[in-house]
Design a protein around this motif. Structure first.
Motif, PDB file in Angstrom:
ATOM      1  N   ALA A 124       0.830  -1.203   0.000  1.00  0.00           N
ATOM      2  CA  ALA A 124       0.000   0.000   0.000  1.00  0.00           C
ATOM      3  C   ALA A 124       0.868   1.257   0.000  1.00  0.00           C
ATOM      4  O   ALA A 124       0.551   2.252  -0.675  1.00  0.00           O
ATOM      5  CB  ALA A 124      -0.924  -0.004   1.216  1.00  0.00           C
ATOM      6  N   ASP A 127       2.197   1.740  -3.530  1.00  0.00           N
ATOM      7  CA  ASP A 127       1.140   2.243  -4.409  1.00  0.00           C
ATOM      8  C   ASP A 127       0.894   3.731  -4.200  1.00  0.00           C
ATOM      9  O   ASP A 127       0.581   4.472  -5.145  1.00  0.00           O
ATOM     10  CB  ASP A 127      -0.168   1.473  -4.168  1.00  0.00           C
ATOM     11  N   GLU A 128       1.040   4.166  -2.963  1.00  0.00           N
ATOM     12  CA  GLU A 128       0.798   5.572  -2.642  1.00  0.00           C
ATOM     13  C   GLU A 128       1.924   6.472  -3.144  1.00  0.00           C
ATOM     14  O   GLU A 128       1.670   7.583  -3.639  1.00  0.00           O
ATOM     15  CB  GLU A 128       0.661   5.731  -1.124  1.00  0.00           C
ATOM     16  N   ARG A 129       3.169   6.013  -3.047  1.00  0.00           N
ATOM     17  CA  ARG A 129       4.318   6.862  -3.366  1.00  0.00           C
ATOM     18  C   ARG A 129       4.759   6.782  -4.827  1.00  0.00           C
ATOM     19  O   ARG A 129       5.330   7.748  -5.350  1.00  0.00           O
ATOM     20  CB  ARG A 129       5.499   6.486  -2.470  1.00  0.00           C
ATOM     21  N   LYS A 131       3.548   5.918  -8.651  1.00  0.00           N
ATOM     22  CA  LYS A 131       2.358   5.695  -9.478  1.00  0.00           C
ATOM     23  C   LYS A 131       2.656   4.934 -10.769  1.00  0.00           C
ATOM     24  O   LYS A 131       1.760   4.323 -11.351  1.00  0.00           O
ATOM     25  CB  LYS A 131       1.691   7.031  -9.812  1.00  0.00           C
ATOM     26  N   SER A 177       3.797  -2.559  -6.736  1.00  0.00           N
ATOM     27  CA  SER A 177       3.678  -3.070  -5.368  1.00  0.00           C
ATOM     28  C   SER A 177       3.789  -4.587  -5.335  1.00  0.00           C
ATOM     29  O   SER A 177       4.371  -5.151  -4.401  1.00  0.00           O
ATOM     30  CB  SER A 177       2.357  -2.623  -4.745  1.00  0.00           C
TER      31      SER A 177
END
Length: 291
Positions: A124, A127-129, A131, A177
């Motif tokens: 996660a 995925d956030e940092r 793209k 990820s």
């Protein structure tokens, strides 16, 4: 028989600058790798490619994705690897792991697919940092049943076998990820990761250090990308009873920082982290200054 390198199959990294390879080492790798990429930016060194396996894949990914040095430093200093792991609350996994480690041969043949921890929080975070796949970044996991290295990059997913064959598994890049979680899947400790190829094959992936190139796969980069050995810089934080196997092998450089804590310590102290980053920064800075 000569098998094609990835150069014959996909676009390869630019030839300018060194190719940096990070090996595994759990928390030690995160700290040391930060020092190396920090030195690369301070010295304004352009890298032809960067990548790694296991924990060596994480900081190299953030660097390749353009995350600032300050943000990476804040991340490493304020957090530890344990912050990105969740306990599976299954004590039998630990008992089974101990039994298999004691029975080493059986452990290597029957790698436990489940672990004490899962890496969903790590996925996660990635995925956030990050793209999209950065240019000239790679990581690698191991599929023991097929005895194949599974290489992830922006150019898709490839399998490389011990005889040198390279097979395209998917022309499309896999989720970043998934690739990071797969290369960090230390058997028994972290859950393995399932990957379904375009032809329907289901691969069970484990930590990249289990492949035949070991904890720091500099030979893999040389053979897979078709890169000259003299263009490769390897960073290996694993401490050996005998001298590091990469030393004196013709690489552009071999960095062997030694953060003052064991690899399995998920929560090193701030002082230990700072010392590890500083040593790696000094080692890498001297090497980059000579380029």
């Amino acid at each position: 028989m000569q098998h094609p390198t990835v150069r014959d199959l996909v676009k390869t990294p630019a030839s300018d600058g060194p190719h940096v390879v990070f090996g595994g080492g759990i928390s030690r790798a995160l700290v040391a790798n930060l020092g190396v990429v920090k030195a690369a930016r301070v010295k304004n060194v352009k890298l032809a490619s960067i990548g790694g396996i296991s924990a060596g894949a994480v900081i190299s990914l953030l660097y390749a994705a353009g995350v600032s040095t300050e943000e990476m430093e804040e991340l490493v200093m304020k957090h530890s690897l344990g912050d990105f792991m969740e306990n599976n609350h299954a004590s039998f996994h630990f008992v089974r792991l101990l039994w298999r480690v004691v029975n080493h041969r059986r452990y290597l043949k029957t790698l436990p697919p489940g672990g004490i921890y899962n890496t969903l929080k790590l996925g996660a975070f990635i995925d956030e940092r990050v793209k999209e796949w950065p240019e000239n970044y790679w990581t690698m996991a191991y599929a023991p049943r097929e005895e194949a290295q599974v290489i992830f990059s922006k150019n898709g997913v490839h399998a490389r076998y011990r005889d040198g064959r390279i097979e395209l598994i998917d022309a499309n890049a896999a989720p970043i990820s998934l690739a990071i979680r797969a290369t960090c899947a230390v058997p028994g400790f972290f859950d393995s990761v399932h990957y379904v190829a375009t032809d329907g094959r289901k691969l069970q992936l484990f930590d990249g250090f289990l492949s035949w190139d070991g904890y720091c796969p500099a030979p893999f980069v040389e053979e897979y990308f078709g890169v000259e050995r003299s263009a490769i810089i390897a960073c290996d934080v694993i401490q050996y009873k005998t001298p590091n196997r990469l030393l004196g092998k013709g690489y552009r450089g071999v960095l062997t920082p030694n953060p003052p804590f064991p690899a399995h310590r998920f929560h090193p102290t701030l002082a230990q982290k700072l010392a590890g980053v500083s040593e790696a920064f000094d080692q890498a800075g001297k090497l980059f200054a000579s380029l």
